[in-house]
Scaffold this active site. Structure first.
Site, PDB file in Angstrom:
ATOM      1  N   MET A 194     -26.817 -83.808 -75.925  1.00 48.67           N
ATOM      2  CA  MET A 194     -27.968 -83.842 -76.253  1.00 48.67           C
ATOM      3  C   MET A 194     -28.423 -84.636 -77.438  1.00 48.67           C
ATOM      4  O   MET A 194     -29.178 -84.093 -78.138  1.00 48.67           O
ATOM      5  CB  MET A 194     -28.758 -82.398 -76.128  1.00 48.67           C
ATOM      6  CG  MET A 194     -28.877 -82.075 -74.529  1.00 48.67           C
ATOM      7  SD  MET A 194     -30.077 -80.693 -74.334  1.00 48.67           S
ATOM      8  CE  MET A 194     -29.684 -79.603 -75.499  1.00 48.67           C
ATOM      9  N   LEU A 215     -24.667 -85.598 -82.585  1.00 46.98           N
ATOM     10  CA  LEU A 215     -23.508 -85.316 -82.387  1.00 46.98           C
ATOM     11  C   LEU A 215     -22.344 -84.730 -83.521  1.00 46.98           C
ATOM     12  O   LEU A 215     -22.706 -85.229 -84.561  1.00 46.98           O
ATOM     13  CB  LEU A 215     -22.783 -86.815 -81.797  1.00 46.98           C
ATOM     14  CG  LEU A 215     -23.408 -87.396 -80.602  1.00 46.98           C
ATOM     15  CD1 LEU A 215     -22.804 -88.817 -80.133  1.00 46.98           C
ATOM     16  CD2 LEU A 215     -23.520 -86.570 -79.236  1.00 46.98           C
ATOM     17  N   HIS A 216     -21.627 -83.983 -83.249  1.00 44.65           N
ATOM     18  CA  HIS A 216     -20.451 -83.459 -84.093  1.00 44.65           C
ATOM     19  C   HIS A 216     -19.141 -83.773 -83.616  1.00 44.65           C
ATOM     20  O   HIS A 216     -18.860 -84.315 -82.437  1.00 44.65           O
ATOM     21  CB  HIS A 216     -20.955 -82.189 -84.302  1.00 44.65           C
ATOM     22  CG  HIS A 216     -21.137 -81.211 -83.248  1.00 44.65           C
ATOM     23  ND1 HIS A 216     -20.421 -80.734 -82.224  1.00 44.65           N
ATOM     24  CD2 HIS A 216     -22.358 -80.539 -82.701  1.00 44.65           C
ATOM     25  CE1 HIS A 216     -20.589 -80.078 -81.337  1.00 44.65           C
ATOM     26  NE2 HIS A 216     -21.971 -79.928 -81.598  1.00 44.65           N
ATOM     27  N   HIS A 242     -18.526 -82.832 -79.879  1.00 49.31           N
ATOM     28  CA  HIS A 242     -18.717 -83.884 -78.977  1.00 49.31           C
ATOM     29  C   HIS A 242     -17.680 -84.827 -79.027  1.00 49.31           C
ATOM     30  O   HIS A 242     -17.196 -85.541 -78.154  1.00 49.31           O
ATOM     31  CB  HIS A 242     -20.288 -84.679 -79.072  1.00 49.31           C
ATOM     32  CG  HIS A 242     -21.311 -83.778 -79.207  1.00 49.31           C
ATOM     33  ND1 HIS A 242     -22.007 -83.316 -80.431  1.00 49.31           N
ATOM     34  CD2 HIS A 242     -22.025 -83.094 -78.002  1.00 49.31           C
ATOM     35  CE1 HIS A 242     -22.962 -82.398 -79.777  1.00 49.31           C
ATOM     36  NE2 HIS A 242     -22.883 -82.307 -78.424  1.00 49.31           N
ATOM     37  N   GLY A 244     -17.523 -78.673 -72.753  1.00 50.16           N
ATOM     38  CA  GLY A 244     -17.096 -77.945 -73.565  1.00 50.16           C
ATOM     39  C   GLY A 244     -17.072 -76.523 -73.350  1.00 50.16           C
ATOM     40  O   GLY A 244     -17.972 -76.012 -72.639  1.00 50.16           O
ATOM     41  N   ASP A 296     -19.654 -73.897 -74.003  1.00 45.20           N
ATOM     42  CA  ASP A 296     -20.635 -73.361 -73.163  1.00 45.20           C
ATOM     43  C   ASP A 296     -20.172 -73.076 -71.875  1.00 45.20           C
ATOM     44  O   ASP A 296     -20.041 -73.821 -70.731  1.00 45.20           O
ATOM     45  CB  ASP A 296     -21.987 -74.674 -72.742  1.00 45.20           C
ATOM     46  CG  ASP A 296     -22.480 -75.127 -74.145  1.00 45.20           C
ATOM     47  OD1 ASP A 296     -23.417 -74.554 -74.375  1.00 45.20           O
ATOM     48  OD2 ASP A 296     -21.991 -75.993 -74.947  1.00 45.20           O
TER      49      ASP A 296
HETATM   50  P1  AMP Z   1     -24.787 -80.315 -76.061  1.00 40.89           P
HETATM   51  O1  AMP Z   1     -25.193 -81.707 -76.974  1.00 40.89           O
HETATM   52  O2  AMP Z   1     -24.914 -79.192 -76.927  1.00 40.89           O
HETATM   53  O3  AMP Z   1     -25.779 -80.263 -74.970  1.00 40.89           O
HETATM   54  O4  AMP Z   1     -23.366 -80.500 -75.659  1.00 40.89           O
HETATM   55  C1  AMP Z   1     -22.829 -81.688 -75.083  1.00 40.89           C
HETATM   56  C2  AMP Z   1     -21.473 -81.156 -74.727  1.00 40.89           C
HETATM   57  O5  AMP Z   1     -20.715 -81.021 -75.864  1.00 40.89           O
HETATM   58  C3  AMP Z   1     -21.425 -79.767 -73.799  1.00 40.89           C
HETATM   59  O6  AMP Z   1     -20.285 -79.979 -72.790  1.00 40.89           O
HETATM   60  C4  AMP Z   1     -20.769 -78.650 -74.849  1.00 40.89           C
HETATM   61  O7  AMP Z   1     -20.361 -77.745 -74.201  1.00 40.89           O
HETATM   62  C5  AMP Z   1     -20.114 -79.545 -75.694  1.00 40.89           C
HETATM   63  N1  AMP Z   1     -19.738 -78.923 -76.898  1.00 40.89           N
HETATM   64  C6  AMP Z   1     -20.999 -78.506 -77.880  1.00 40.89           C
HETATM   65  N2  AMP Z   1     -20.131 -78.097 -78.914  1.00 40.89           N
HETATM   66  C7  AMP Z   1     -18.994 -77.859 -78.850  1.00 40.89           C
HETATM   67  C8  AMP Z   1     -17.972 -77.636 -79.662  1.00 40.89           C
HETATM   68  N3  AMP Z   1     -18.253 -76.778 -80.768  1.00 40.89           N
HETATM   69  N4  AMP Z   1     -16.624 -77.938 -79.084  1.00 40.89           N
HETATM   70  C9  AMP Z   1     -16.524 -78.450 -77.716  1.00 40.89           C
HETATM   71  N5  AMP Z   1     -17.326 -78.797 -77.091  1.00 40.89           N
HETATM   72  C10 AMP Z   1     -18.860 -78.631 -77.743  1.00 40.89           C
END
Ligand code: AMP
Length: 280
Positions: free
Chosen positions: A30, A33-34, A37, A147, A150
């Protein structure tokens, strides 16, 4: 690096790549990005010829009183990060591109998505599984990377992939954390300095429960209570603290097999989740 906005163009590009015998690695996000990601993107880069990152804040997975409008967005710096990671394609569709006004079809997993976050966010996982099914059909990945942060989402996606026979290999990677243990999350950007400090309690509380488990504590309720009291002492509003079976996500009484200790809290108005695995 190409930025694709159109669903039809994404699918056409993916079909062409597959005809050329290229494998496709996919990281759905979404945005904002960090390093969490980025760890997924690096793995995709190692696994496949073509790396596709989607950036789409999926309205379908937000409840009416949730933070869709204020969800952090930073598209330009996302593109820069993707360029640095040698991403081939950023797929960034608009809401209208993904959901026409006549959209009326949903994908729903009915067992794993019931508890934990599913209990507090009705419709959330239906939104996630629907968008992931659509994205799989547009990006046509060989491998998709998620990740453990989640953990419930990863298991729900594995299940729909198996149940609906998506020809996609699902990989999940460990949670990337700040030096003080806080799991990286796009939502962390919304924390004030004071909230950010208190948010570190989440991982500290999970780690304290792990210590107890390592010292021999097997009673799931005792471990949950340890976490809950630490969170509440730090002024965090607990949504749930639960020890669940690592695979079925069913609540467990006794930690005599691999489990997940999962929490959801509110820090001010920001909802954060985290989890660790315990393996006796
Ligand atoms: P999001 O943008 O939050 O929907 O996350 C996108 C993907 O990045 C999902 O598969 C999350 O589980 C993964 N993700 C988010 N935060 C982390 C983290 N701190 N470490 C590893 N994967 C992550």
């Amino acid at each position: 690096m190409r930025v694709i906005r159109s669903a039809a163009e994404m699918q056409k590009t993916a079909l062409q790549a597959r005809r050329e015998g290229k494998s496709i690695g996919f990281v759905p996000t979404m945005g904002c990005l960090h390093e969490g990601h980025i760890s997924l993107i690096r793995r995709a880069r190692a696994e496949a010829d073509l790396v596709v990152v989607s950036i789409f804040v999926n309205p379908l997975q937000f409840g009416p009183r949730e933070d869709l409008a204020t969800y952090p967005r930073d598209f330009e710096s996302d593109l820069e990060l993707c360029r640095q990671q040698m991403v081939d394609i950023v797929f960034a569709p608009s809401e209208a591109e993904m959901y026409s006004s006549e959209f009326s079809t949903y994908v729903e997993e009915t067992v794993l998505s019931r508890g934990l976050c599913g209990r507090f966010r009705p419709g959330h996982f239906r939104g996630v599984t629907t968008v992931v099914a659509k994205l799989f059909n547009l990006v046509l990945p060989d491998v998709a990377i998620f990740g453990e942060k989640d953990a419930q989402q990863a298991r729900v996606i594995r299940r729909i992939t198996r149940d609906l026979n998506f020809p996609v290999r699902i990989l999940t990677l460990p949670t990337v954390r700040e030096p003080d243990g806080l799991a990286l999350s796009s939502r962390n950007r919304r924390l004030s300095a004071e909230e950010r400090q208190r948010a570190a309690t989440i991982y500290q509380a999970l780690a304290a429960a792990r210590e107890l488990a390592n010292a021999g504590e097997r009673n799931a309720r005792v471990l949950e209570q340890e976490v809950r009291s630490r969170l509440e002492k730090a002024g965090l509003k607990v949504e749930y603290v639960e020890v669940v079976d690592e695979a079925s996500l069913e609540s467990v009484e006794t930690v005599n097999r691999p489990v997940i200790l999962a929490v959801a809290v509110k820090v001010g108005t920001t909802r954060l989740i985290d989890n660790i695995q315990l393996d006796p």
